[in-house]
Design a protein around this motif. Structure first.
Motif, PDB file in Angstrom:
ATOM      1  N   ALA A  82      28.354 -67.026  28.682  1.00 29.67           N
ATOM      2  CA  ALA A  82      29.711 -67.134  29.214  1.00 29.67           C
ATOM      3  C   ALA A  82      30.719 -66.755  28.136  1.00 29.67           C
ATOM      4  O   ALA A  82      31.700 -66.048  28.392  1.00 29.67           O
ATOM      5  CB  ALA A  82      29.978 -68.548  29.720  1.00 29.67           C
ATOM      6  N   ARG A  83      30.462 -67.213  26.914  1.00 28.94           N
ATOM      7  CA  ARG A  83      31.341 -66.843  25.795  1.00 28.94           C
ATOM      8  C   ARG A  83      31.296 -65.344  25.572  1.00 28.94           C
ATOM      9  O   ARG A  83      32.313 -64.710  25.322  1.00 28.94           O
ATOM     10  CB  ARG A  83      30.919 -67.575  24.531  1.00 28.94           C
ATOM     11  N   GLU A  84      30.092 -64.771  25.656  1.00 29.26           N
ATOM     12  CA  GLU A  84      29.960 -63.340  25.439  1.00 29.26           C
ATOM     13  C   GLU A  84      30.699 -62.564  26.533  1.00 29.26           C
ATOM     14  O   GLU A  84      31.346 -61.548  26.266  1.00 29.26           O
ATOM     15  CB  GLU A  84      28.478 -62.952  25.420  1.00 29.26           C
ATOM     16  N   GLY A  85      30.618 -63.035  27.781  1.00 27.37           N
ATOM     17  CA  GLY A  85      31.335 -62.372  28.869  1.00 27.37           C
ATOM     18  C   GLY A  85      32.836 -62.407  28.655  1.00 27.37           C
ATOM     19  O   GLY A  85      33.540 -61.422  28.873  1.00 27.37           O
ATOM     20  N   GLU A  86      33.347 -63.568  28.214  1.00 29.76           N
ATOM     21  CA  GLU A  86      34.776 -63.690  27.933  1.00 29.76           C
ATOM     22  C   GLU A  86      35.184 -62.756  26.800  1.00 29.76           C
ATOM     23  O   GLU A  86      36.239 -62.122  26.842  1.00 29.76           O
ATOM     24  CB  GLU A  86      35.102 -65.142  27.567  1.00 29.76           C
ATOM     25  N   ARG A  87      34.326 -62.689  25.774  1.00 33.49           N
ATOM     26  CA  ARG A  87      34.644 -61.834  24.635  1.00 33.49           C
ATOM     27  C   ARG A  87      34.702 -60.370  25.049  1.00 33.49           C
ATOM     28  O   ARG A  87      35.609 -59.625  24.673  1.00 33.49           O
ATOM     29  CB  ARG A  87      33.604 -62.024  23.535  1.00 33.49           C
ATOM     30  N   ARG A  88      33.723 -59.947  25.866  1.00 33.38           N
ATOM     31  CA  ARG A  88      33.689 -58.554  26.295  1.00 33.38           C
ATOM     32  C   ARG A  88      34.888 -58.216  27.173  1.00 33.38           C
ATOM     33  O   ARG A  88      35.468 -57.127  27.062  1.00 33.38           O
ATOM     34  CB  ARG A  88      32.395 -58.280  27.060  1.00 33.38           C
ATOM     35  N   SER A  89      35.295 -59.134  28.019  1.00 36.08           N
ATOM     36  CA  SER A  89      36.453 -58.909  28.882  1.00 36.08           C
ATOM     37  C   SER A  89      37.721 -58.773  28.045  1.00 36.08           C
ATOM     38  O   SER A  89      38.547 -57.879  28.278  1.00 36.08           O
ATOM     39  CB  SER A  89      36.591 -60.061  29.880  1.00 36.08           C
ATOM     40  N   ALA A  90      37.875 -59.675  27.059  1.00 35.56           N
ATOM     41  CA  ALA A  90      39.046 -59.624  26.179  1.00 35.56           C
ATOM     42  C   ALA A  90      39.043 -58.336  25.362  1.00 35.56           C
ATOM     43  O   ALA A  90      40.090 -57.705  25.159  1.00 35.56           O
ATOM     44  CB  ALA A  90      39.062 -60.837  25.259  1.00 35.56           C
ATOM     45  N   GLU A  91      37.867 -57.923  24.899  1.00 32.22           N
ATOM     46  CA  GLU A  91      37.758 -56.711  24.096  1.00 32.22           C
ATOM     47  C   GLU A  91      38.129 -55.478  24.913  1.00 32.22           C
ATOM     48  O   GLU A  91      38.814 -54.569  24.429  1.00 32.22           O
ATOM     49  CB  GLU A  91      36.338 -56.577  23.546  1.00 32.22           C
ATOM     50  N   ASP A  92      37.695 -55.432  26.187  1.00 28.02           N
ATOM     51  CA  ASP A  92      38.046 -54.306  27.056  1.00 28.02           C
ATOM     52  C   ASP A  92      39.553 -54.213  27.237  1.00 28.02           C
ATOM     53  O   ASP A  92      40.132 -53.117  27.248  1.00 28.02           O
ATOM     54  CB  ASP A  92      37.372 -54.459  28.421  1.00 28.02           C
ATOM     55  N   SER A  93      40.199 -55.376  27.377  1.00 33.38           N
ATOM     56  CA  SER A  93      41.650 -55.403  27.544  1.00 33.38           C
ATOM     57  C   SER A  93      42.346 -54.876  26.293  1.00 33.38           C
ATOM     58  O   SER A  93      43.317 -54.106  26.374  1.00 33.38           O
ATOM     59  CB  SER A  93      42.111 -56.832  27.851  1.00 33.38           C
ATOM     60  N   ILE A  94      41.839 -55.278  25.121  1.00 33.70           N
ATOM     61  CA  ILE A  94      42.431 -54.833  23.854  1.00 33.70           C
ATOM     62  C   ILE A  94      42.270 -53.323  23.685  1.00 33.70           C
ATOM     63  O   ILE A  94      43.206 -52.625  23.273  1.00 33.70           O
ATOM     64  CB  ILE A  94      41.783 -55.583  22.678  1.00 33.70           C
ATOM     65  N   TRP A  95      41.095 -52.812  24.028  1.00 33.52           N
ATOM     66  CA  TRP A  95      40.871 -51.369  23.912  1.00 33.52           C
ATOM     67  C   TRP A  95      41.801 -50.588  24.841  1.00 33.52           C
ATOM     68  O   TRP A  95      42.233 -49.475  24.509  1.00 33.52           O
ATOM     69  CB  TRP A  95      39.416 -51.031  24.215  1.00 33.52           C
ATOM     70  N   SER A  96      42.127 -51.143  25.993  1.00 29.53           N
ATOM     71  CA  SER A  96      43.063 -50.478  26.906  1.00 29.53           C
ATOM     72  C   SER A  96      44.436 -50.349  26.264  1.00 29.53           C
ATOM     73  O   SER A  96      45.094 -49.302  26.352  1.00 29.53           O
ATOM     74  CB  SER A  96      43.166 -51.261  28.219  1.00 29.53           C
ATOM     75  N   VAL A  97      44.877 -51.423  25.597  1.00 28.93           N
ATOM     76  CA  VAL A  97      46.169 -51.402  24.905  1.00 28.93           C
ATOM     77  C   VAL A  97      46.155 -50.384  23.772  1.00 28.93           C
ATOM     78  O   VAL A  97      47.098 -49.608  23.587  1.00 28.93           O
ATOM     79  CB  VAL A  97      46.505 -52.806  24.369  1.00 28.93           C
TER      80      VAL A  97
END
Length: 235
Positions: A82-97
């Protein structure tokens, strides 16, 4: 995990986080994987060093996807993943920015978090590499003073697939220098910060452009040493 955490704490100059990955692999052969994953999830929750958390999380979560005994997965692994899923989601958002900033050639602000071979690691939400030649004008012999400092930079290379991100601070400084050269005229009053004090005068940062105040321009009296009149960091 406590032993590895203590070891990492006593070796701050080394990033041997793979040791934690090896520890989990060994421990998984001796006791239920889910129990080990539960310990790991709890340890990550209370660990104070976010850089360590992210790196250990990345290394150890890979083991969960790479073929450990899935029949024993339970609450521990679910907490970890679950932590890894949250991290990947946050990372995808950062890469979009970051991608948008690169396309629009916008200035970004990141903190210098580590001195690495050839430059600095800049935290933009994801690690970015700033070559030593792109930190400042001139040769930078000591990069330690930049650690913990927030630096403005432009993205000069981006490869999302490989996670490769290269940034430049000198690109921002060059833009400001060009702007100042266009708008400044003799006789203008300006404010700057003393950058360095030499035997013949002081260099003042005008916000991207360095100006020299010769020692003879510092006093009406017979000039002494520049350090008698100004100091580094003075406005």
């Amino acid at each position: 995990l406590e032993t590895v955490s203590a070891w990492i704490g006593t070796h701050p100059e080394r990033r041997e986080f793979a040791v934690a990955s090896k520890l989990l692999r060994v421990a998984s052969a001796r006791c239920p994987c889910d129990e080990v994953a539960g310990w790991l999830a709890a340890w990550l929750e209370v660990h104070a060093d976010q850089t360590t958390v992210d790196e250990v999380q990345r290394l150890l979560a890979q083991l969960a996807w790479d073929g450990l005994d899935r029949s024993r997965w339970g609450a521990g692994w679910r907490a970890l993943l679950a932590r890894e899923g949250e991290r990947r989601s946050a990372e995808d958002s950062i890469w979009s920015v970051i991608t948008a900033a690169c396309e629009e050639d916008r200035v970004m602000v990141g903190k210098a978090v580590e001195v690495v071979k050839g430059g600095l690691t800049i935290d933009l939400g994801v690690p970015a590499f700033m070559p030593a030649s792109q930190i400042d004008r001139g040769v930078i012999h000591d990069r330690e003073p930049f650690l913990g400092v927030k630096l403005e930079c432009r993205i000069v290379r981006l490869d999302r697939a490989s996670g490769r991100l290269v940034v430049s601070r000198t690109a921002v400084l060059d833009d400001r220098r060009s702007h100042l050269l266009d708008v400044l005229s003799p006789g203008d009053w300006v404010s700057g910060v003393v950058k360095s004090v030499e035997t013949y005068g002081a260099f003042v940062d005008l916000g991207g452009l360095d100006g020299l105040i010769h020692v003879r321009e510092m006093t009406w009296d017979h000039p002494g040493k520049p350090a008698d009149y100004v100091a580094g960091g003075q406005t």
